[in-house]
Design an enzyme around this catalytic site. Structure first.
Site, short mmCIF file in Angstrom:
data_model
loop_
_atom_site.label_atom_id
_atom_site.label_comp_id
_atom_site.label_asym_id
_atom_site.label_seq_id
_atom_site.Cartn_x
_atom_site.Cartn_y
_atom_site.Cartn_z
N THR A 5 25.47 -37.72 27.05
CA THR A 5 24.30 -37.10 27.67
C THR A 5 23.66 -36.08 26.74
O THR A 5 22.44 -35.91 26.73
CB THR A 5 24.73 -36.43 29.00
OG1 THR A 5 25.17 -37.45 29.88
CG2 THR A 5 23.60 -35.67 29.65
N SER A 56 29.98 -42.33 26.60
CA SER A 56 31.41 -42.24 26.28
C SER A 56 32.26 -43.25 27.03
O SER A 56 33.45 -43.37 26.75
CB SER A 56 31.93 -40.82 26.42
OG SER A 56 32.02 -40.44 27.75
N THR A 83 30.58 -36.67 28.19
CA THR A 83 31.58 -35.87 28.91
C THR A 83 32.61 -36.73 29.65
O THR A 83 33.69 -36.24 29.98
CB THR A 83 30.91 -34.92 29.92
OG1 THR A 83 30.16 -35.69 30.85
CG2 THR A 83 30.02 -33.91 29.21
N ASP A 84 32.27 -37.99 29.92
CA ASP A 84 33.15 -38.80 30.78
C ASP A 84 34.56 -38.97 30.21
O ASP A 84 35.55 -38.92 30.95
CB ASP A 84 32.53 -40.18 31.02
CG ASP A 84 31.31 -40.11 31.94
OD1 ASP A 84 31.06 -39.04 32.50
OD2 ASP A 84 30.61 -41.14 32.07
N1 ASP Z 1 27.92 -40.81 30.97
C1 ASP Z 1 27.81 -39.77 30.00
C2 ASP Z 1 28.80 -40.04 28.89
O1 ASP Z 1 29.96 -39.76 29.03
C3 ASP Z 1 28.08 -38.49 30.65
C4 ASP Z 1 27.90 -37.30 29.78
O2 ASP Z 1 27.84 -37.36 28.59
O3 ASP Z 1 27.82 -36.20 30.39
O4 ASP Z 1 28.39 -40.54 27.87
#
Ligand code: ASP
Length: 323
Positions: free
Chosen positions: A12, A56, A89-90
């Site tokens: 993200t 991710s 973040t995932d």
């Molecule tokens: N779906 C995103 C990822 O993990 C979520 C994020 O980056 O906050 O790539």
């Protein structure tokens, strides 16, 4: 001037909104584009490199190894004060812990991301990136292991987890807390790990599955995991580490076939420990060859078991490494 290398992998924090669908495309921005949008702190020479541009959920073992090798190459340059990795973040906590277990260097390696895209109102993308760069340049961060900087807080990779699906305060280390904080340009580290462990591995990680138990569960997922060729399984039990009696036979068979089984708890805090005498209890499982995974979150236990297997450790040494 301190030199910090910024390695971007997507997520993200590097996203753009698709005008047609209104949805975020994670990893749409290159590292250079991301850095150009951010007011990076002065006094730090930032060198940017795009390693991947993926959400991710596309991180995998090959990418983990490639990222580790990249960071090792970067740290070969003595002039580099620290490294920042941006990541979705995932699965950020898994990547951070893998790097913590495999990078043997006193300099800071900091993993960060954001919950809101760079174009979203009140985005946390730039503040998290700026704080991470400041921390990576800081002497105070030496010997902290791989850390995660999020929402001004500094966490040990070993304990941090994503605890909220959307909020900017999305990371925490339940039961352990954060080890420091970034207040403006000041990096304050209050705790450093007493014990650091790193392992030498090659370019391969064996398959380790996580099997979560639930009321009434049996051993079918254990059997499926073994049949598909897993070298290790993390058994996420209840409370102190209990599984339903119906699952015990499959677990015992798995161990007999040489699959390394580590027991964790689905409880948010506390550790696996022998406390009761019943089939499927911790003592029962231990007697059948299952390793007790102490207070490890299952995701972290999986990374650690895969790394130990990759390092060529045998079952009894693996058990000691979890103690
Ligand atoms: N779906 C995103 C990822 O993990 C979520 C994020 O980056 O906050 O790539």
């Amino acid at each position: 001037m301190k030199k910090v290398v910024l390695l971007t992998t997507g997520g993200t924090i590097a996203s753009k909104r698709d005008e047609k669908t209104g949805l975020l495309v994670a990893g749409a921005l290159t590292g250079e584009e991301l850095a150009a949008m951010c007011e990076l702190s002065t006094g730090i020479d930032v060198q940017v490199e795009s390693v991947f541009q993926v959400p991710s959920n596309r991180m995998d073992v090959e990418k983990l190894i490639a990222l580790k090798n990249k960071i090792e190459a970067v740290l070969n340059d003595e002039a580099v004060a620290g490294v920042v990795v941006t990541h979705g973040t995932d699965t950020l906590e898994e990547t951070a812990y893998f790097l913590d277990l495999t990078l043997d260097d006193a300099r800071p390696v900091i993993v960060t991301g954001s919950m809101r895209g760079p174009e979203d109102m009140g985005t946390d993308a730039f503040v998290n990136l700026r704080n991470s760069l400041i921390a990576a340049a800081s002497e105070a961060m030496k010997h902290t292991g791989v850390t995660v900087v999020f929402n001004e807080k500094i966490f040990s990779a070993r304990y941090v987890k994503k605890v909220h699906a959307s909020n900017v305060d999305g990371f925490a280390a339940p039961g352990y807390g954060y080890i420091g904080i970034i207040d403006g340009d000041e990096v304050i580290v209050n705790q450093k790990p007493l014990h650091r462990e790193t392992y030498q591995i090659g370019d391969h990680l064996p398959v380790v599955d996580i099997i979560t138990f639930y009321l009434g569960a049996d051993g079918k997922f254990v059997k499926a995991s073994v049949a598909s060729g897993a070298r290790g399984i993390i058994l996420e039990g209840f409370g102190r580490g209990h599984v339903p009696p119906k699952a015990v036979r499959a677990i015992e068979d798995a161990v007999k076939r040489g699959v390394v089984a580590v027991l964790t708890t689905r409880a948010e805090q506390g550790q696996v420990k022998e406390a009761y005498q019943f089939p499927g209890g911790v003592s029962d499982l231990k007697r059948r060859g299952v390793i007790l995974g102490k207070d490890y979150d299952s995701k972290k236990a999986r990374i650690k078991l895969a790394v130990l297997l990759a390092a060529g450790w045998d079952v009894s040494d693996i058990a000691k490494a979890f103690e």
